[in-house]
Structures are given as structure tokens and as C-alpha cells.
Design a protein around this motif. Structure first.
Motif, mmCIF file in Angstrom:
data_model
loop_
_atom_site.group_PDB
_atom_site.id
_atom_site.type_symbol
_atom_site.label_atom_id
_atom_site.label_comp_id
_atom_site.label_asym_id
_atom_site.label_seq_id
_atom_site.Cartn_x
_atom_site.Cartn_y
_atom_site.Cartn_z
ATOM 1 N N HIS A 101 0.785 -1.339 0.084
ATOM 2 C CA HIS A 101 0.075 0.042 -0.005
ATOM 3 C C HIS A 101 0.895 1.383 -0.033
ATOM 4 C CE1 HIS A 101 -3.483 -2.618 0.628
ATOM 5 N NE2 HIS A 101 -2.749 -3.043 1.699
ATOM 6 N N ILE A 102 2.125 1.058 0.365
ATOM 7 C CA ILE A 102 2.834 2.138 0.335
ATOM 8 C C ILE A 102 3.619 2.688 -1.065
ATOM 9 C CG2 ILE A 102 5.350 1.275 0.904
ATOM 10 C CD1 ILE A 102 4.201 4.210 2.944
ATOM 11 N N LEU A 103 3.435 1.832 -2.123
ATOM 12 C CA LEU A 103 3.744 2.204 -3.486
ATOM 13 C C LEU A 103 3.465 3.485 -3.860
ATOM 14 C CD1 LEU A 103 5.697 0.469 -5.323
ATOM 15 C CD2 LEU A 103 3.557 -0.256 -6.339
ATOM 16 N N TYR A 104 2.027 3.859 -3.597
ATOM 17 C CA TYR A 104 1.576 5.069 -4.362
ATOM 18 C C TYR A 104 2.722 6.225 -3.834
ATOM 19 C CZ TYR A 104 -1.259 9.594 -4.443
ATOM 20 O OH TYR A 104 -1.503 10.645 -4.663
ATOM 21 N N LEU A 105 2.640 6.176 -2.606
ATOM 22 C CA LEU A 105 3.470 7.395 -1.859
ATOM 23 C C LEU A 105 5.005 7.299 -2.455
ATOM 24 C CD1 LEU A 105 3.752 9.602 0.333
ATOM 25 C CD2 LEU A 105 4.672 7.792 1.800
ATOM 26 N N LYS A 106 5.548 6.088 -2.517
ATOM 27 C CA LYS A 106 7.058 5.898 -2.823
ATOM 28 C C LYS A 106 6.990 6.611 -4.330
ATOM 29 C CE LYS A 106 10.598 2.658 -3.944
ATOM 30 N NZ LYS A 106 11.163 2.748 -5.246
ATOM 31 N N LEU A 107 6.037 5.988 -5.460
ATOM 32 C CA LEU A 107 6.057 6.623 -6.722
ATOM 33 C C LEU A 107 5.715 8.141 -6.871
ATOM 34 C CD1 LEU A 107 4.149 3.733 -8.400
ATOM 35 C CD2 LEU A 107 6.446 4.008 -8.516
ATOM 36 N N TRP A 108 4.944 8.665 -5.937
ATOM 37 C CA TRP A 108 4.389 10.058 -6.061
ATOM 38 C C TRP A 108 5.722 10.917 -5.559
ATOM 39 C CZ3 TRP A 108 3.995 13.928 -2.064
ATOM 40 C CH2 TRP A 108 3.221 14.958 -2.638
ATOM 41 N N LEU A 109 6.319 10.513 -4.612
ATOM 42 C CA LEU A 109 7.380 11.112 -4.085
ATOM 43 C C LEU A 109 8.651 11.284 -5.068
ATOM 44 C CD1 LEU A 109 7.494 10.466 -0.257
ATOM 45 C CD2 LEU A 109 7.472 12.725 -1.401
ATOM 46 N N GLU A 110 8.788 10.024 -5.802
ATOM 47 C CA GLU A 110 9.839 9.956 -6.862
ATOM 48 C C GLU A 110 9.579 11.140 -7.865
ATOM 49 O OE1 GLU A 110 9.730 5.912 -8.257
ATOM 50 O OE2 GLU A 110 10.960 5.311 -6.589
ATOM 51 N N ASP A 111 8.455 11.445 -8.119
ATOM 52 C CA ASP A 111 8.134 12.366 -9.144
ATOM 53 C C ASP A 111 8.144 13.616 -8.594
ATOM 54 O OD1 ASP A 111 7.436 10.377 -11.140
ATOM 55 O OD2 ASP A 111 5.393 10.387 -10.941
ATOM 56 N N ILE A 112 7.601 13.888 -7.525
ATOM 57 C CA ILE A 112 7.582 15.235 -6.961
ATOM 58 C C ILE A 112 8.849 15.802 -6.097
ATOM 59 C CG2 ILE A 112 6.084 16.674 -5.166
ATOM 60 C CD1 ILE A 112 4.602 15.885 -8.068
ATOM 61 N N SER A 113 9.492 14.845 -5.257
ATOM 62 C CA SER A 113 10.161 15.125 -4.208
ATOM 63 C C SER A 113 11.213 14.255 -3.898
ATOM 64 C CB SER A 113 9.577 15.930 -3.018
ATOM 65 O OG SER A 113 10.474 16.369 -2.076
ATOM 66 N N ALA A 114 12.142 13.935 -4.660
ATOM 67 C CA ALA A 114 13.323 12.791 -4.356
ATOM 68 C C ALA A 114 14.098 13.051 -2.836
ATOM 69 C CB ALA A 114 14.287 12.789 -5.449
ATOM 70 N N PRO A 115 14.144 14.502 -2.671
ATOM 71 C CA PRO A 115 15.072 14.709 -1.513
ATOM 72 C C PRO A 115 13.920 14.118 -0.198
ATOM 73 C CG PRO A 115 15.197 16.774 -2.606
ATOM 74 C CD PRO A 115 14.162 15.749 -3.375
ATOM 75 N N SER A 116 12.835 14.386 -0.324
ATOM 76 C CA SER A 116 12.038 13.912 0.913
ATOM 77 C C SER A 116 11.684 12.530 0.700
ATOM 78 C CB SER A 116 10.561 14.734 0.908
ATOM 79 O OG SER A 116 9.876 14.668 -0.292
ATOM 80 N N LEU A 117 11.774 11.785 -0.306
ATOM 81 C CA LEU A 117 12.054 10.368 -0.292
ATOM 82 C C LEU A 117 12.978 9.765 0.232
ATOM 83 C CD1 LEU A 117 10.497 7.742 -1.366
ATOM 84 C CD2 LEU A 117 11.706 8.025 -3.660
ATOM 85 N N GLN A 139 14.940 2.775 -1.187
ATOM 86 C CA GLN A 139 15.869 1.522 -1.417
ATOM 87 C C GLN A 139 14.749 0.224 -1.754
ATOM 88 O OE1 GLN A 139 18.833 1.241 1.419
ATOM 89 N NE2 GLN A 139 19.729 3.125 0.888
ATOM 90 N N LEU A 140 13.737 0.241 -1.395
ATOM 91 C CA LEU A 140 12.924 -0.642 -1.579
ATOM 92 C C LEU A 140 12.560 -1.235 -2.740
ATOM 93 C CD1 LEU A 140 10.436 -0.443 1.535
ATOM 94 C CD2 LEU A 140 12.697 -1.436 1.509
ATOM 95 N N THR A 141 12.419 -2.667 -3.026
ATOM 96 C CA THR A 141 12.167 -3.089 -4.374
ATOM 97 C C THR A 141 10.746 -3.621 -4.454
ATOM 98 O OG1 THR A 141 12.726 -5.294 -3.698
ATOM 99 C CG2 THR A 141 14.482 -4.027 -4.681
ATOM 100 N N GLY A 142 10.082 -3.918 -5.745
ATOM 101 C CA GLY A 142 8.948 -4.389 -5.936
ATOM 102 C C GLY A 142 8.772 -5.684 -4.971
ATOM 103 N N ASN A 143 9.525 -6.566 -4.795
ATOM 104 C CA ASN A 143 9.395 -7.785 -3.920
ATOM 105 C C ASN A 143 9.223 -7.532 -2.611
ATOM 106 O OD1 ASN A 143 9.732 -9.398 -6.243
ATOM 107 N ND2 ASN A 143 11.909 -10.018 -5.760
ATOM 108 N N GLU A 144 9.939 -6.265 -2.203
ATOM 109 C CA GLU A 144 9.809 -6.131 -0.711
ATOM 110 C C GLU A 144 8.498 -5.347 -0.405
ATOM 111 O OE1 GLU A 144 14.283 -5.202 0.974
ATOM 112 O OE2 GLU A 144 13.683 -4.001 -0.623
ATOM 113 N N LEU A 145 7.992 -4.462 -1.159
ATOM 114 C CA LEU A 145 6.863 -3.705 -1.294
ATOM 115 C C LEU A 145 5.571 -4.830 -1.539
ATOM 116 C CD1 LEU A 145 7.814 -0.205 -2.883
ATOM 117 C CD2 LEU A 145 7.450 -1.193 -0.236
ATOM 118 N N GLY A 146 5.667 -5.957 -2.042
ATOM 119 C CA GLY A 146 4.680 -6.604 -2.405
ATOM 120 C C GLY A 146 4.058 -7.583 -1.301
ATOM 121 N N VAL A 147 4.510 -7.382 0.084
ATOM 122 C CA VAL A 147 3.831 -7.960 1.158
ATOM 123 C C VAL A 147 2.724 -7.497 1.419
ATOM 124 C CG1 VAL A 147 4.580 -9.006 3.265
ATOM 125 C CG2 VAL A 147 6.346 -8.119 1.855
#
Length: 175
Positions: A85-101, A119-127
Motif C-alpha cells: 500500500h506504500i507504493l503510491y507514496l513512493k512513486l508520487w515522491l519519486e516524481d515530486i520530491s526525491a529529497p523527501s523520499l 531503496q525498497l524493491t517491488g518484491n519487498e513492497l509486495g507484502v
């Protein structure tokens, strides 16, 4: 100018403190250290957003998509639950604000505690344990039906070919 200021303060979430950055420049929205467990509805003209030091564990998909004029986000020091469920936030921050990520660290699950979200990968986030078996079962039944349908179609085609050959032979014999 007074009316402009009024509409901005009305849009400010009750749990936050909003300051105008001057006419047409947007809002400074400070929701830090308020024990928030979810992201409040934010004004569209938010330019600076401070959500650090709260009790946020996740951000629902789409919750931050309306903030087009955003320039600065601080969202660290929250007990982030780093599952699918954190994937949305990760992708959003990658687009908007890499420093805060870079400043976001996971609190849960235990395996990922203190690991940077960046640093988390798809496998780690797929839990997300509940999601996987249901999805797999859906695909299993869909595939099973497709395979059965294909086999039945092939049998019918083979039978139709055999029947048509018999029919051709019978026509040739009767002539």
C-alpha cells in the motif's frame, strides 16, 4: 485581497496551520507534529506541505494527486508501513520530491524497519498477504476455464473434421 485570504483559510484542514505565501503564490500548509493518522484533505493551491512527525502509516492512492503547485514536501518521522500500500507514496515522491523520499524510513514490517523507502524493491513492497492468495485463485479459475474452453473447442473441431470426411466419403460412394 481579504476575500482571497478567506477562501484559503476555509480550505485549510482544521488539524493544520495554513499561511498564505502572497496572492496567487499558494499556501504553506503545516500539519507537522499533530498526531495525524491520515493525510487530511489539502487545499489545491498548497505549495509547501509539512506532514513530518505524525502517526501516518500510509497514504491512500490518489490522495495527493490534486496538489499540482507543490514545491516542497516534508513527510519524514512517521511510522510508515512499507507493504504494497506504500507504493503510491513512493512513486508520487519519486516524481515530486526525491529529497523527501530519501528521508522516509519504514517502521513496519519488522524485516524492513529503519530501511529507507527509496531503496525498497517491488518484491519487498509486495507484502500484502491477504491480496496475493485471492488474486492467485482468481487467475487460477480464469486460466482453468480458458484451458477447458480451448480443449472443448479443439475436440469439437476434430469431431467436425472427422464427420465431414465421412460425409465426403458417403457422397463419393453414392455417386
Amino acid at each position: 485581497s481579504l476575500l482571497f485570504h478567506m477562501t484559503q483559510t476555509e480550505a485549510c484542514p482544521p488539524s493544520c496551520n495554513c499561511k498564505s505565501l502572497g496572492e496567487m503564490k499558494g499556501l504553506h500548509v503545516d500539519c507537522s507534529s499533530r498526531k495525524l493518522t491520515e493525510v487530511p484533505a489539502l487545499p489545491v493551491n498548497t505549495k509547501r506541505l509539512y506532514l513530518q512527525n505524525n502517526s501516518l502509516t500510509s497514504v491512500p492512492p490518489g490522495a495527493l494527486d490534486t496538489l499540482h503547485s507543490l514545491e516542497e514536501v516534508k513527510i519524514f518521522d512517521n511510522p510508515w508501513n512499507c507493504d504494497c500500500h506504500i507504493l503510491y507514496l513512493k512513486l508520487w515522491l519519486e516524481d515530486i520530491s526525491a529529497p523527501s523520499l530519501a528521508n522516509i524510513r519504514c517502521a513496519n514490517p519488522a524485516l524492513l524497519r529503519m530501511k529507507p523507502l527509496r531503496q525498497l524493491t517491488g518484491n519487498e513492497l509486495g507484502v500484502c498477504k491477504r491480496l496475493l492468495p485471492i488474486k492467485c485463485l482468481e487467475f487460477f479459475w480464469r486460466d482453468l476455464i480458458l484451458i477447458a474452453g480451448t480443449i472443448i473447442t479443439l475436440i469439437l473441431v476434430a469431431w467436425a473434421l472427422k464427420f465431414s470426411k465421412k460425409l465426403v466419403c458417403q457422397i463419393n460412394l453414392s455417386q
